[in-house]
Design a protein around this motif. Structure first.
Motif, mmCIF file in Angstrom:
data_model
loop_
_atom_site.group_PDB
_atom_site.id
_atom_site.type_symbol
_atom_site.label_atom_id
_atom_site.label_comp_id
_atom_site.label_asym_id
_atom_site.label_seq_id
_atom_site.Cartn_x
_atom_site.Cartn_y
_atom_site.Cartn_z
ATOM 1 N N MET A 1 -32.340 1.609 3.397
ATOM 2 C CA MET A 1 -32.517 2.292 4.679
ATOM 3 C C MET A 1 -33.965 2.231 5.136
ATOM 4 O O MET A 1 -34.266 2.131 6.317
ATOM 5 N N THR B 1 -20.655 2.029 4.426
ATOM 6 C CA THR B 1 -22.008 1.658 4.064
ATOM 7 C C THR B 1 -22.065 1.340 2.568
ATOM 8 O O THR B 1 -21.592 2.123 1.752
ATOM 9 N N ASN C 1 -31.232 1.323 11.652
ATOM 10 C CA ASN C 1 -30.321 2.315 11.066
ATOM 11 C C ASN C 1 -29.670 3.105 12.207
ATOM 12 O O ASN C 1 -30.348 3.508 13.141
ATOM 13 N N TYR D 1 -37.587 7.420 14.439
ATOM 14 C CA TYR D 1 -36.238 7.629 14.960
ATOM 15 C C TYR D 1 -36.238 7.988 16.437
ATOM 16 O O TYR D 1 -37.234 8.452 16.983
ATOM 17 N N ARG E 1 -33.589 -5.015 11.662
ATOM 18 C CA ARG E 1 -32.596 -4.031 11.222
ATOM 19 C C ARG E 1 -32.808 -2.654 11.859
ATOM 20 O O ARG E 1 -33.917 -2.141 11.930
ATOM 21 N N ALA F 1 -35.587 -0.601 7.447
ATOM 22 C CA ALA F 1 -35.246 -0.804 8.861
ATOM 23 C C ALA F 1 -36.459 -0.631 9.745
ATOM 24 O O ALA F 1 -37.446 0.001 9.376
ATOM 25 N N GLN G 1 -27.040 -1.232 1.145
ATOM 26 C CA GLN G 1 -27.508 -0.826 2.475
ATOM 27 C C GLN G 1 -28.144 0.559 2.443
ATOM 28 O O GLN G 1 -29.099 0.834 3.167
ATOM 29 N N ALA H 1 -32.305 7.334 -0.023
ATOM 30 C CA ALA H 1 -33.290 6.586 0.765
ATOM 31 C C ALA H 1 -34.608 6.479 0.000
ATOM 32 O O ALA H 1 -35.050 7.453 -0.605
ATOM 33 N N ILE I 1 -24.975 4.804 8.941
ATOM 34 C CA ILE I 1 -24.976 5.695 7.783
ATOM 35 C C ILE I 1 -24.468 7.063 8.237
ATOM 36 O O ILE I 1 -25.187 7.762 8.928
ATOM 37 N N THR J 1 -34.660 3.913 13.588
ATOM 38 C CA THR J 1 -33.407 4.641 13.406
ATOM 39 C C THR J 1 -32.945 5.185 14.751
ATOM 40 O O THR J 1 -33.758 5.698 15.523
#
Lengths: 470, 485
Positions: free
Chosen positions: A230, A222, A170, A258, A168, A233, A226, A158, A199, A236
């Protein structure tokens, strides 16, 4: 609130647990063009390979550094180098996922240093990523190996991205989710016009499809691109407590915020997900899911007659145990035994007095008087002995078809699960007989205790409890 | 007591094996399996091999001393059947922790043995050494000795940690453990002139039971099968047999030879796979027993049974022959002897287009040449990619192999049949051969093949658009539209 205890036996009987490196191997199988490789004796890989082949009914790419007695003592650097170069020559993968085992950890191989030396010696393999994760067999369990591997994938690959892809997301899925579950979650996320990148993504390689050509590495998952993006995005989503560490790692490395969903089985759990996706995307929850929610509510109403008051014994890894245990409680079942493999902060929150880190012998001892057993396929012997229905969940499920497509997430997956469990209880209902309400003592064997005491007054006595597995 | 490395050298020096005897001193030391290539290896370890060889003993508790991987990742995963006890299917392991690695796991092992005896009361416990516990120096021989003395029950150390070598070596080390600790420790209640041992037969899918009725009919008693559907006391008293048959290539040749040396039990190498092999095995058993003093009428009675069974089997197989004639088989086997299956399949009218000889001896290879002709296609190590290509290009109609390469065939949309460890069907003896032919026929003519090979209508369209000169209206040939076409 549950008390978490650890079995004090010296001998584990009928293991529930599988080892860490195997969990790491599965995580690497979710990367495209990858060769998962164990640094250990060839048996370590061989046992794991057979297990996955029997579970997924798929070709499983998996290699070994083939350590023997002498190379173990002298250190495994030569073997790792040979393995990497052989894999490179034969398969040209994008990634090699390397996991240590009990053998090489006991010896104390410094694999990180070995890899540095090997990299310096072989610039021709620069383009191939090598992700090493330390997973001694004698620590933790399958789930820990998976989450450690995902953390390592993020640490290695990452990077912060200045250009963001606003749609996007994750998704960091736990190993308790099947390829079928991942497909369902992808579909839900895409319904909000968002793009989901998993992922790792085991739905790419292990969903049981027929590729056009033979590939010696994983045939989906993945992609490198991609993985490198990460950080681009918008957010997450981590599913399962086991992915918490990976989500934190990803945020620390890339700044992508996240959210952890402890589970996606059950009505309220999915409400939270859809609400979250709606606010992320700025779009209303699509009509399709409003309808599915209503179907799930209806299914719960239809099934509650049969699930209410039923006693269930579960043996599963922490996140799977949490998903199913919490959901069963929501359906009015009583969790009467819970056995798991490793520690997790969720265990204490389960609606049961005790959660035991133990084996299937422990589960068998605690499952007397239950209406249903839930565990992996190794529960089959126990189910037969106890004459109880067995609902197979998790890895390995080697004696039933379609393990990869078993769906238990989303409104739709929960609805199907409600029906499936309801049907098990329905088909094991105890019919009344002339002696049911007779004042004479009822001849009832000890292991059907719950049916005799469980459901209040006027208890039907089971005349025969058919051995059945589901 | 010999150290493990001495024992490994001992089994590498096998006078009963012709291949071994033509090797030089140095070459012999390397053993019979090739050095493994890191990153390109397949197959199990020595522990795996030892477990395969011994776990079929049904009433014994099989305790694996090691981290969870060795038992937890692979227990109850084989098809050896039992007529009685199910204890062998219970997974026992010390599941050692980090602390055990630091402080040693011997105490835990001792306690584990006691727990097993208390709870399950088996006639014996087999303790399997693994890599980690071998590396930290746990002395399982000493623990087993102490536990045997304390608890008055045979506790048998099986010293075959994974890292000493291959599955085949593990088979042999398991045999050594039996020779050293088990065989000859108990006297059988009765003996007869018709007592035999069958060595190296694991009763997978119940195959022993396809053969046993014929032996029963002839009055031949299997004193011990080592180890399929065996009880501990049967193996322990197997030294009183009059003759022995060694099955499954040379995996347990050390057991057969040393039992001949120590107890004067003559043996022959035979196979239950294939009609002529089965007959030959029955004949050899009878001949050896008669040589050992059994009444000579056994020979005539055996011929009678052979005649009857062969006629029956041929009649059954002939019914399939027409549909099998000319079908090409790719045979990839490990443990099951290639040549015995080759001859069996040829009997059914099938053509063998290739066979693996990875685990076959030079002698086996000679036999294959004899059967398939000088230009026989023998592969030492066939890569999955090559198997796939061979099937995809229709150079074979069906592949018979172990579960590992199952999906190579299925993904090429070609028929496949399991003939290894985890198989569900039993293929031994006369009935087994008929069953194998029946299964091959069923696989070859299954209706799914036509369906899964059929392109989707839009793929048809794309395919024909790619071919210049094809007219649009020829895109849907009627045969391909018809579902049952």
């Amino acid at each position: 609130m549950a008390e978490v205890t650890t079995s004090r036996k010296a001998c584990s009987v009928n293991p529930l647990k599988m080892s860490q490196p195997l969990g790491a191997m599965l995580a690497f199988m979710g990367l495209n063009h990858c060769m998962p490789t164990m640094h250990g004796s060839q048996g370590c890989t061989s046992f794991g390979l057979v297990l996955f082949v029997r579970h997924f009914r798929e070709m499983i790419p998996m290699q070994t550094t083939a350590m023997n007695e002498v190379t173990t003592i002298l250190g495994g650097m030569d073997n790792i180098e040979q393995a990497i170069m052989n894999i490179w020559d034969r398969a040209r993968p994008d990634v090699i996922g390397l996991a240590s085992t009990g053998l090489t950890e006991t010896k104390g191989d410094d694999v990180d240093a070995y890899l540095k030396l090997i990299r310096a010696k072989h610039p021709e393999i620069d383009e191939m990523a090598i992700i090493y994760v330390s997973t001694p067999d004698y620590v933790g369990a399958f789930q820990d190996g998976w989450s450690r591997a995902v953390v390592r994938i993020i640490e290695e690959l990452a990077t912060p991205c200045s250009v963001k892809q606003l749609n996007r997301i994750n998704v960091l899925p736990g190993c308790h989710l099947t390829p079928g579950d991942l497909e369902e979650i992808r579909e839900i996320i895409e319904a909000f016009e968002l793009v989901a990148v998993f992922i790792p993504d085991i739905s790419g390689a292990l969903d049981g499809h027929i590729p056009d050509n033979f590939t010696p590495t994983t045939l989906g998952g993945t992609t490198r691109e991609q993985l490198h993006s990460m950080g681009a995005a918008r957010a997450t989503i981590a599913i399962g407590e086991q992915m918490h560490a990976a989500a934190i790692e990803l945020e620390m490395k890339t700044g992508v915020p996240y959210t952890v969903f402890d589970r996606l089985t059950g009505l309220a759990a999915n409400d939270r997900l859809l609400q979250h996706l709606s606010s992320l995307s700025g779009r209303p929850v699509p009509q399709k899911y409003r309808r599915q929610r209503s179907q799930l509510q209806d299914a719960m109403l239809d099934a509650h007659f049969f699930t209410g008051g039923k006693k269930v014994a579960i043996g599963a890894e922490p996140d799977l145990l949490w998903s199913l245990g919490s959901f069963l409680a929501e359906m009015g079942c009583e969790l009467s035994a819970a056995v798991t493999t490793t520690h997790s902060p969720l265990l204490e929150k389960l609606p049961i007095a005790e959660v035991l880190i133990g084996d299937l012998e422990d589960l068998e001892a605690r499952a007397a008087g239950c209406d249903l057993l839930i565990t992996h396929a190794h529960g089959r012997q126990m189910a037969e002995r106890m004459q109880l229905p067995l609902f197979r969940v998790g890895i390995p499920t080697f004696d039933r078809l379609g393990a990869a497509h078993k769906l238990t997430v989303g409104y739709r997956g929960t609805r199907d699960l409600v029906f499936e469990l309801g049907n098990i209880f329905l088909s094991h209902a105890h019919e009344a007989t002339p002696s049911t309400w007779s004042p004479e003592p009822i001849n009832c064997s000890s292991d059907c205790g719950s049916s005799c005491q469980g459901s209040g007054a006027g208890i039907p006595a089971p005349t025969s409890m058919a051995a059945a597995t589901v | 007591m010999a150290s493990l490395s001495e024992k490994v050298q001992d089994v590498f020096n096998e006078p009963g094996c012709e291949v071994n005897q033509v090797k030089g001193e140095k070459e012999r030391k390397k053993g019979c399996s090739k050095q493994l290539t890191p990153g390109a290896a397949a197959g199990g370890c020595a522990f795996d091999g030892a477990k395969i060889a011994l776990q079929p003993i049904t009433d014994v508790a099989h305790l694996v001393h090691g981290p969870i991987a060795c038992e937890g990742n692979g227990w109850d995963n084989r098809g050896a059947k039992s007529s009685d006890s199910l204890l062998y299917r219970t997974g026992f392991t010390t599941d050692i922790t980090e602390l055990d690695v630091v402080y040693g796991g011997e105490k835990r092992l001792y306690k584990a043995i006691r727990e097993i005896l208390d709870k399950y009361d088996p006639p014996a416990v087999f303790v399997y050494q693994t890599c980690v516990t071998a590396l930290i120096g746990d002395d399982i021989d000493a623990v087993c000795k102490a536990a045997s003395a304390k608890f008055g029950r045979p506790i048998i150390p099986i010293n075959a940690p994974g890292f000493v070598g291959s599955k085949n070596l593990g088979n042999k080390l398991a045999g050594e453990a039996l020779l050293e600790h088990v065989i000859g420790t108990v006297e059988p209640e009765t003996t007869t002139p018709y007592d035999i041992n069958i060595i190296g037969e694991y009763n997978l899918a119940g195959e022993l039971w396809q053969v046993k009725p014929l032996l029963d009919e002839l009055g031949i008693r299997v004193l011990a099968c080592i180890s399929g559907d065996a009880k501990y006391h049967e193996v322990a008293s197997s030294h009183r047999a009059k003759a022995a048959m060694m099955v499954c290539s040379k995996a347990m040749i050390n057991v057969a030879r040393k039992m001949e040396e120590r107890y004067g039990i003559p043996f022959f190498e035979g196979s239950f796979y294939g009609i002529s092999d089965m007959s030959e095995s029955l004949r050899q058993i009878a001949t050896l027993l008669v040589q050992q003093g059994a009444p000579a009428d056994l020979l005539a009675r055996t011929e009678k049974v052979i005649f009857r069974e062969e006629s029956r089997a041929w009649e059954a197989i002939n019914a399939y022959r027409k549909r099998m004639e000319g079908k090409r088989v790719l045979l990839i086997t490990g443990g099951v002897k290639s040549w015995s299956v080759v001859s069996a399949l040829q009997e059914a009218g099938l053509e063998i287009v290739g066979t693996s000889v990875k685990k076959s001896t030079a002698e086996d290879k000679e036999k294959i040449k004899e059967l398939m002709g000088e230009d026989a296609h023998m592969f030492d190590d066939m890569r999955p990619r090559d198997m796939y290509a061979m099937l995809r290009e229709s150079r074979a109609d069906i592949m018979l192999s172990g579960g590992r390469s199952q999906f190579v065939a299925l993904k090429a949309k070609m028929p496949w049949l399991d003939i290894n460890q985890e198989r569900h069907h039993a293929y031994a003896g006369y009935v087994g051969m008929v069953e194998l032919v029946k299964q091959i026929e069923q696989a070859l003519y299954h209706p799914v093949w036509a369906q899964v090979r059929q392109l989707a209508p839009w793929e048809e369209q794309a395919a024909s658009n790619d071919q210049p000169g094809l007219r649009l209206d020829s895109q849907y040939p009627s045969t391909q539209v018809a579902l049952n076409g």
